[in-house]
Motif scaffolding. Structure first.
Motif, PDB file in Angstrom:
ATOM      1  N   ARG A 224      41.573  45.458  35.742  1.00  0.00           N
ATOM      2  CA  ARG A 224      41.707  45.424  34.284  1.00  0.00           C
ATOM      3  C   ARG A 224      42.987  44.705  33.860  1.00  0.00           C
TER       4      ARG A 224
ATOM      5  N   ARG B 293      43.507  40.768  33.712  1.00  0.00           N
ATOM      6  CA  ARG B 293      43.071  39.992  32.563  1.00  0.00           C
ATOM      7  C   ARG B 293      44.246  39.598  31.674  1.00  0.00           C
TER       8      ARG B 293
ATOM      9  N   TYR C 285      42.932  44.908  28.333  1.00  0.00           N
ATOM     10  CA  TYR C 285      42.928  46.098  29.182  1.00  0.00           C
ATOM     11  C   TYR C 285      41.657  46.913  28.950  1.00  0.00           C
ATOM     12  N   PRO C 286      40.507  46.377  29.342  1.00  0.00           N
ATOM     13  CA  PRO C 286      39.254  47.111  29.104  1.00  0.00           C
ATOM     14  C   PRO C 286      39.265  48.461  29.816  1.00  0.00           C
TER      15      PRO C 286
END
Length: 224
Positions: free
Chosen positions: A118, A121, A164-165
């Motif tokens: 995450r 990204r 930050y999924p």
């Protein structure tokens, strides 16, 4: 080599986590309490932190807040507590994930690896959410055919969540990150902007969704 901070006053837990993580190639830096962890981070290039809640001198909640204020790294809170209020406090302080003792070492490892994916990204100028691409350098959102013209704050909010999924952001965090520390308006402006983003990207729900965590804030969930 990735550097991992492990803050826990239980030597058996530290030994278990150290064994699993060093086997996977991590360099593990240990601390027996929050105050010691702060000193470790001042001298070592930490990439991810696993911290216990119940520690002497400085507890995990305080340490989590300190890390989130001074560093941009993933945080996992490791604790024997399983109360919703404790989890809420952890997320409000900025933790990314929450693992309850007793735990399976392999599960903890999976969560660590997922957080690294995450956070990776964040280093990219272009964030991809399947069909949607967010170009942070050119301040542009497109699905390859259509360019979405977003107001700046909507763009910044979307990009912040997309970096930050899976990470839960409180409204206060989003206000600070997107509107800045000098913002004096109502934090409900976050809700208004989230509603607009959901409306704009309603046709892309199969790619990603912005989920509400009641009483805390929002997180972006990207489809597998």
């Amino acid at each position: 080599m990735n550097h991992l901070l492990l803050a826990d006053d239980d030597p058996h837990i530290r030994a278990l986590v150290r064994y699993v993580m060093t086997r996977e190639g991590f360099s593990v830096h240990e601390a027996r309490d929050g105050a010691e962890a702060v000193k470790v981070m001042q001298s070592e290039p930490i990439d991810i932190a696993i911290i216990d809640v119940m520690m002497p001198h400085m507890d995990g909640f305080e340490l989590c807040g300190h890390i989130r204020h001074h560093y941009d790294i993933p945080i996992i809170m490791l604790t024997a507590k399983d109360q919703l209020s404790d989890k809420e406090q952890g997320y409000l302080r900025g933790t990314d994930d929450y693992v309850t003792k007793p735990f399976e070492p392999e599960e903890l490892l999976f969560r660590v690896k997922a957080l690294f994916r995450r956070y990776s990204r964040a280093s990219n100028d272009t964030i991809r959410l399947h069909r949607i691409a967010i170009d942070r350098r050119n301040v542009e959102v497109t699905d390859g055919q259509t360019v979405f013209l977003l107001p700046m704050k909507e763009f910044e909010l979307l990009a912040q969540l997309a970096q930050y999924p899976g990470r839960l952001f409180s409204r206060d965090e989003l206000i600070l990150l997107v509107w800045g520390a000098d913002y004096e308006g109502d934090d409900r402006t976050v809700d208004v902007h989230i509603k607009r983003l959901r409306q704009r990207f309603a046709d892309y729900a199969d790619d990603f969704t912005i989920q509400t965590v009641r009483g805390i804030g929002y997180k972006m969930v990207v489809s597998e």
